[in-house]
Design a protein around this motif. Structure first.
Motif, short mmCIF file in Angstrom:
data_model
loop_
_atom_site.label_atom_id
_atom_site.label_comp_id
_atom_site.label_asym_id
_atom_site.label_seq_id
_atom_site.Cartn_x
_atom_site.Cartn_y
_atom_site.Cartn_z
N GLU A 94 14.23 3.08 0.81
CA GLU A 94 13.61 4.27 0.23
C GLU A 94 14.24 4.64 -1.11
N LEU A 95 13.38 5.11 -2.01
CA LEU A 95 13.81 5.59 -3.33
C LEU A 95 13.46 7.06 -3.47
N ASP A 96 14.14 7.76 -4.38
CA ASP A 96 13.68 9.11 -4.70
C ASP A 96 12.46 8.99 -5.62
N CYS A 97 11.87 10.10 -5.98
CA CYS A 97 10.64 10.07 -6.77
C CYS A 97 10.85 9.44 -8.15
N LYS A 98 12.09 9.40 -8.61
CA LYS A 98 12.39 8.83 -9.93
C LYS A 98 12.73 7.34 -9.88
N GLY A 99 12.79 6.79 -8.67
CA GLY A 99 13.08 5.36 -8.54
C GLY A 99 14.53 5.03 -8.24
N ASN A 100 15.34 6.03 -7.89
CA ASN A 100 16.74 5.79 -7.54
C ASN A 100 16.87 5.57 -6.04
N PRO A 101 17.64 4.58 -5.60
CA PRO A 101 17.81 4.35 -4.17
C PRO A 101 18.42 5.56 -3.47
N VAL A 102 17.79 5.99 -2.38
CA VAL A 102 18.35 7.08 -1.56
C VAL A 102 18.68 6.60 -0.15
N ASN A 103 18.05 5.52 0.27
CA ASN A 103 18.38 4.91 1.55
C ASN A 103 18.42 3.40 1.30
N THR A 104 19.62 2.85 1.27
CA THR A 104 19.80 1.46 0.86
C THR A 104 19.85 0.49 2.04
N LYS A 105 19.58 0.98 3.25
CA LYS A 105 19.61 0.06 4.38
C LYS A 105 18.54 -1.01 4.19
N LYS A 106 18.75 -2.12 4.86
CA LYS A 106 17.82 -3.24 4.80
C LYS A 106 17.22 -3.42 6.19
N GLN A 107 15.93 -3.28 6.29
CA GLN A 107 15.21 -3.50 7.54
C GLN A 107 14.44 -4.81 7.41
N THR A 108 14.58 -5.69 8.36
CA THR A 108 13.84 -6.94 8.33
C THR A 108 12.34 -6.68 8.28
N TYR A 109 11.91 -5.65 8.97
CA TYR A 109 10.50 -5.23 9.01
C TYR A 109 9.92 -5.10 7.61
N VAL A 110 10.60 -4.39 6.74
CA VAL A 110 10.06 -4.17 5.40
C VAL A 110 10.19 -5.42 4.52
N GLN A 111 11.18 -6.24 4.78
CA GLN A 111 11.29 -7.50 4.03
C GLN A 111 10.04 -8.35 4.31
N GLY A 112 9.56 -8.28 5.55
CA GLY A 112 8.34 -8.99 5.92
C GLY A 112 7.12 -8.46 5.19
N PHE A 113 7.01 -7.15 5.07
CA PHE A 113 5.89 -6.57 4.32
C PHE A 113 5.94 -6.99 2.86
N MET A 114 7.13 -7.09 2.31
CA MET A 114 7.25 -7.55 0.93
C MET A 114 6.81 -9.01 0.81
N LEU A 115 7.17 -9.83 1.78
CA LEU A 115 6.72 -11.21 1.79
C LEU A 115 5.18 -11.27 1.76
N TYR A 116 4.53 -10.46 2.58
CA TYR A 116 3.06 -10.41 2.58
C TYR A 116 2.53 -10.01 1.20
#
Length: 178
Positions: A94-116
């Motif tokens: 997750e990023l804030d509205c300006k594009g700065n990371p606010v939650n830097t955890k890595k979820q495999t789930y979202v890495q898969g969505f990026m692959l798609y």
């Protein structure tokens, strides 16, 4: 079939084009509520942005509307510029509205969505960078494989150390599966 196409173009895709482009900070807004009130200061989530990338890439590939390509490009450029962790790889949750990371955890789930999303953007555009990103994310996900129990580990710190809290949000009641 024509009814589905009309719904897609006149309601779904047009909604994102007309209401959700963030012309102040780039990309797309992170929240609009059920009363059609935009929350421009809301955080921006990686899953939403990956889904926007996939949707507009696919819509352009099938329907050939150049406006859909522009939206896919907008999503792609934003993800590459802001969501991708240049130091450790993968994308931030997750990023804030300006594009700065606010939650830097890595979820495999979202890495898969990026692959798609990267795969579909490549199919729509033929851009080698998108293909390379799709491959990178495939191999990244494969590194999440759990060699002891099988399957894939879900949650990591920014630098890819496994964490116990696999929930996607505080509302998620997922428990570790044994």
């Amino acid at each position: 079939m024509e009814g589905f196409k009309k719904e897609l173009e006149d309601n779904i895709l047009s909604f994102w084009i007309d209401k959700m482009q963030d012309n102040t900070y780039g990309g797309f807004y992170g929240q609009i509520d059920g009363n059609d009130v935009l929350h421009p200061e809301a955080n921006k989530g990686a899953i939403l942005n990956a889904r926007i990338l996939w949707t507009f890439s696919s819509a352009y590939r099938i329907l050939k509307n150049p406006e859909y390509l522009a939206m896919a490009r907008r999503a792609y450029d934003y993800i590459v510029t802001y969501f991708i962790d240049k130091e450790y790889g993968g994308v931030y949750w997750e990023l804030d509205c300006k594009g700065n990371p606010v939650n830097t955890k890595k979820q495999t789930y979202v890495q898969g969505f990026m692959l798609y999303g990267f795969s579909e953007f490549y199919r729509a555009t033929g851009e080698e960078q998108a293909l390379n990103l799709a491959k990178d994310f495939f191999y990244l996900i494969e590194k999440c494989h759990d060699d002891i129990l099988g399957g894939y580990l879900e949650a990591y710190t920014r630098d890819w150390k496994p964490i116990e809290d696999m929930r996607l949000s505080d509302k998620d009641a997922n428990e570790k599966k044994q």
